[in-house]
Write a protein that holds these residues in place. Structure first.
Motif, PDB file in Angstrom:
ATOM      1  N   TRP A  34       0.834  -1.209   0.000  1.00  0.00           N
ATOM      2  CA  TRP A  34       0.000   0.000   0.000  1.00  0.00           C
ATOM      3  C   TRP A  34       0.867   1.256   0.000  1.00  0.00           C
ATOM      4  N   LEU A  35       2.028   1.167   0.627  1.00  0.00           N
ATOM      5  CA  LEU A  35       2.904   2.326   0.777  1.00  0.00           C
ATOM      6  C   LEU A  35       4.344   1.833   0.736  1.00  0.00           C
ATOM      7  N   SER A  36       5.217   2.606   0.144  1.00  0.00           N
ATOM      8  CA  SER A  36       6.626   2.225   0.013  1.00  0.00           C
ATOM      9  C   SER A  36       7.313   2.132   1.368  1.00  0.00           C
ATOM     10  N   SER A  37       8.347   1.300   1.421  1.00  0.00           N
ATOM     11  CA  SER A  37       9.201   1.272   2.607  1.00  0.00           C
ATOM     12  C   SER A  37       9.965   2.590   2.667  1.00  0.00           C
ATOM     13  N   TYR A  38      10.591   2.864   3.783  1.00  0.00           N
ATOM     14  CA  TYR A  38      11.352   4.111   3.895  1.00  0.00           C
ATOM     15  C   TYR A  38      12.493   4.118   2.884  1.00  0.00           C
ATOM     16  N   ASP A  39      13.200   2.992   2.755  1.00  0.00           N
ATOM     17  CA  ASP A  39      14.325   2.935   1.813  1.00  0.00           C
ATOM     18  C   ASP A  39      13.866   3.207   0.386  1.00  0.00           C
ATOM     19  N   GLU A  40      12.767   2.585   0.003  1.00  0.00           N
ATOM     20  CA  GLU A  40      12.236   2.778  -1.347  1.00  0.00           C
ATOM     21  C   GLU A  40      11.807   4.232  -1.546  1.00  0.00           C
ATOM     22  N   MET A  41      11.117   4.780  -0.555  1.00  0.00           N
ATOM     23  CA  MET A  41      10.651   6.166  -0.661  1.00  0.00           C
ATOM     24  C   MET A  41      11.832   7.136  -0.639  1.00  0.00           C
ATOM     25  N   ASN A  42      12.834   6.844   0.147  1.00  0.00           N
ATOM     26  CA  ASN A  42      13.974   7.744   0.280  1.00  0.00           C
ATOM     27  C   ASN A  42      14.812   7.805  -0.997  1.00  0.00           C
ATOM     28  N   ALA A  57      -1.786  13.226   0.451  1.00  0.00           N
ATOM     29  CA  ALA A  57      -2.436  14.152   1.381  1.00  0.00           C
ATOM     30  C   ALA A  57      -3.955  14.202   1.200  1.00  0.00           C
ATOM     31  N   PRO A  58      -4.484  14.344  -0.022  1.00  0.00           N
ATOM     32  CA  PRO A  58      -5.941  14.373  -0.174  1.00  0.00           C
ATOM     33  C   PRO A  58      -6.620  13.054   0.204  1.00  0.00           C
ATOM     34  N   VAL A  59      -5.957  11.938  -0.065  1.00  0.00           N
ATOM     35  CA  VAL A  59      -6.525  10.634   0.297  1.00  0.00           C
ATOM     36  C   VAL A  59      -6.580  10.507   1.817  1.00  0.00           C
ATOM     37  N   PHE A  60      -5.495  10.870   2.468  1.00  0.00           N
ATOM     38  CA  PHE A  60      -5.449  10.796   3.930  1.00  0.00           C
ATOM     39  C   PHE A  60      -6.464  11.749   4.558  1.00  0.00           C
ATOM     40  N   GLU A  61      -6.641  12.909   3.950  1.00  0.00           N
ATOM     41  CA  GLU A  61      -7.588  13.904   4.476  1.00  0.00           C
ATOM     42  C   GLU A  61      -9.010  13.342   4.512  1.00  0.00           C
ATOM     43  N   GLN A 105      -6.411   0.393  -2.404  1.00  0.00           N
ATOM     44  CA  GLN A 105      -6.012   0.151  -3.790  1.00  0.00           C
ATOM     45  C   GLN A 105      -5.571   1.459  -4.438  1.00  0.00           C
ATOM     46  N   ASN A 106      -6.242   2.531  -4.081  1.00  0.00           N
ATOM     47  CA  ASN A 106      -5.849   3.855  -4.563  1.00  0.00           C
ATOM     48  C   ASN A 106      -4.441   4.198  -4.059  1.00  0.00           C
ATOM     49  N   LEU A 107      -4.145   3.885  -2.804  1.00  0.00           N
ATOM     50  CA  LEU A 107      -2.807   4.126  -2.263  1.00  0.00           C
ATOM     51  C   LEU A 107      -1.757   3.306  -3.018  1.00  0.00           C
ATOM     52  N   ALA A 108      -2.075   2.062  -3.327  1.00  0.00           N
ATOM     53  CA  ALA A 108      -1.145   1.215  -4.091  1.00  0.00           C
ATOM     54  C   ALA A 108      -0.910   1.788  -5.485  1.00  0.00           C
ATOM     55  N   ASP A 109      -1.974   2.306  -6.111  1.00  0.00           N
ATOM     56  CA  ASP A 109      -1.844   2.917  -7.433  1.00  0.00           C
ATOM     57  C   ASP A 109      -0.966   4.167  -7.371  1.00  0.00           C
ATOM     58  N   ILE A 110      -1.149   4.962  -6.326  1.00  0.00           N
ATOM     59  CA  ILE A 110      -0.321   6.166  -6.150  1.00  0.00           C
ATOM     60  C   ILE A 110       1.142   5.774  -5.999  1.00  0.00           C
ATOM     61  N   ARG A 111       1.400   4.726  -5.239  1.00  0.00           N
ATOM     62  CA  ARG A 111       2.778   4.249  -5.061  1.00  0.00           C
ATOM     63  C   ARG A 111       3.401   3.915  -6.407  1.00  0.00           C
ATOM     64  N   LEU A 112       2.669   3.197  -7.246  1.00  0.00           N
ATOM     65  CA  LEU A 112       3.200   2.820  -8.559  1.00  0.00           C
ATOM     66  C   LEU A 112       3.324   4.020  -9.494  1.00  0.00           C
TER      67      LEU A 112
END
Length: 135
Positions: A34-42, A57-61, A105-112
């Motif tokens: 759903w969300l990248s690891s810190y290493d991947e994001m960094n 941010a809008p999804v979390f909001e 699923q939206n979060l996973a799509d954003i990650r990709l």
């Protein structure tokens, strides 16, 4: 009275155990991601991080369990591996609920999609010198 206090304490322990249990059973190293690891994001470029935060941010909001992660807070969280891990755990705990599937699923799509940011500039066709001479 002692029996009543013991009963209340046992209910408290059972509730605490149930609250902690889902977090322990979540393996964030296995799909779905759903969300990248810190290493991947960094390892993301600055433009990719900006894209990621702008999309998250809008999804979390709109998600009560994740509402605390505003755009400003996300800008802070991406700099700290421990805070990023806390965010991931909250996301994965939230996503353990089948009712959250569409949001997750939206979060996973954003990650990709984040990995694809700026990819167009890398694969643009380069004009050859022969085609330039014909013009």
């Amino acid at each position: 009275m002692k029996l009543f206090v013991a009963f209340l304490l046992s209910i408290g322990f059972v509730h605490f155990a149930k609250a902690v249990e889902p977090a322990k059973s979540i393996d964030m190293s296995k799909p779905p991601f759903w969300l990248s690891s810190y290493d991947e994001m960094n390892r993301l470029r600055k433009s990719q991080k900006a894209f990621l935060i702008g999309k998250l941010a809008p999804v979390f909001e709109k998600t009560p369990a994740l509402k605390e992660f505003t755009q400003n807070k996300l800008l802070e969280v991406i700099k700290d591996p421990d805070r990023w891990s806390d965010l991931r755990l909250k996301v994965y705990t939230y996503c353990a609920d089948p009712a959250a599937l569409k949001t997750c699923q939206n979060l996973a799509d954003i990650r990709l999609e984040t990995f694809d940011v700026d990819a167009i500039t890398q694969i643009e066709p380069k004009s050859s010198s022969k085609s330039d001479k014909k013009k």
